[in-house]
Design an enzyme around this catalytic site. Structure first.
Site, mmCIF file in Angstrom:
data_model
loop_
_atom_site.group_PDB
_atom_site.id
_atom_site.type_symbol
_atom_site.label_atom_id
_atom_site.label_comp_id
_atom_site.label_asym_id
_atom_site.label_seq_id
_atom_site.Cartn_x
_atom_site.Cartn_y
_atom_site.Cartn_z
ATOM 1 N N ASN A 13 0.846 -1.181 0.000
ATOM 2 C CA ASN A 13 0.000 0.000 0.000
ATOM 3 C C ASN A 13 0.889 1.242 0.000
ATOM 4 O OD1 ASN A 13 -1.927 1.969 0.344
ATOM 5 N ND2 ASN A 13 -2.579 1.300 2.377
ATOM 6 N N HIS A 95 -10.005 0.057 4.068
ATOM 7 C CA HIS A 95 -8.781 0.216 4.858
ATOM 8 C C HIS A 95 -9.089 1.019 6.115
ATOM 9 C CE1 HIS A 95 -4.742 1.659 5.956
ATOM 10 N NE2 HIS A 95 -4.319 0.546 5.370
ATOM 11 N N GLU A 143 -5.800 -6.350 9.785
ATOM 12 C CA GLU A 143 -4.843 -5.364 10.276
ATOM 13 C C GLU A 143 -5.369 -4.741 11.572
ATOM 14 O OE1 GLU A 143 -2.290 -3.088 7.089
ATOM 15 O OE2 GLU A 143 -4.388 -2.646 6.783
#
Length: 221
Positions: A13, A95, A143
């Site tokens: 990313n 995200h 994450e």
């Protein structure tokens, strides 16, 4: 149950770091293009830089976000159609720095299956792994937000959760792990726990020599 992947998938990313957008990103991609193998390596660029797919056809470039709508009166939208039109066939979604509502996640992932467009769906905890793995996106990327950009890798801090997440995915979708990934040991540990690879940002992009760091994470290919 564990899943054995010969080589890790590594999704990078680029976020919106100064050295990874505009003219600077071209220099980064030129370095990455020199790798002997691009197997399993994906480069997630800023929307304004996705045009570079045509200049770097051998690289697998993904977006950082995509919307559920198609063409139409959707000002500021990033559609799958527009991305596929320039050779982009996948994107991050949800995200931690760009979270979207659950209803939009469902719509986008379901539409991606019809469009043959790959979604890397970011989640923050096991409840979200359970909730969204049934949609069967190409990847679930786990994450923990508190570890993102830090010095402690998720494979060290929460190995039990990685293993549980892999069991939940159960081969329906591939698991990536991210946050704090810094070296090949982090990658191998994640894979031993059932992940297919890693989603990484600052560990590569903010390194003094990004290409060298990527090579070290890839191992012997």
């Amino acid at each position: 149950m564990k899943y054995c992947y010969m080589e890790p998938d590594i999704l990078i990313n680029f976020k919106h770091y100064e050295n990874a957008v505009g003219y600077n990103v071209e220099k980064l991609l030129q370095d990455f293009e020199s790798l002997d193998s691009q197997n399993g390596v994906y480069y997630c660029l800023s929307p304004l830089d996705l045009r570079l797919q045509r200049e770097f056809p051998d690289l697998k470039i993904y977006g950082q976000h995509v919307d559920s709508n198609g063409f139409g009166a959707f000002t500021g939208s990033i559609s799958m159609e527009s991305m596929k039109g320039i050779g982009i066939n996948g994107s991050l979604l949800n995200h931690s720095e760009r979270r979207i509502p659950s209803v939009e996640i469902n719509k986008t992932v379901k539409r991606s299956l019809d469009m043959d467009f790959k979604i890397v769906l970011c989640v923050e905890n096991l409840d979200e792994v359970k909730k969204y793995s049934v949609l069967e996106p190409e990847y679930i990327a786990y994450e923990p937000p508190e570890l993102i950009g830090g010095d402690i890798s998720v494979s060290s801090a929460k190995p039990d959760i990685i293993e549980k997440a892999a069991k939940i995915c159960d081969g329906k979708t591939k698991l990536l792990v991210g946050a704090g990934v810094k070296n090949r040991h982090d990658v191998e540990t994640s894979m031993d726990l059932g992940a297919a690879g890693v989603l990484i940002a600052s560990g590569i992009i903010r390194n003094a020599k990004p290409i060298n760091m990527l090579v070290s994470l890839m191992g012997n290919r």
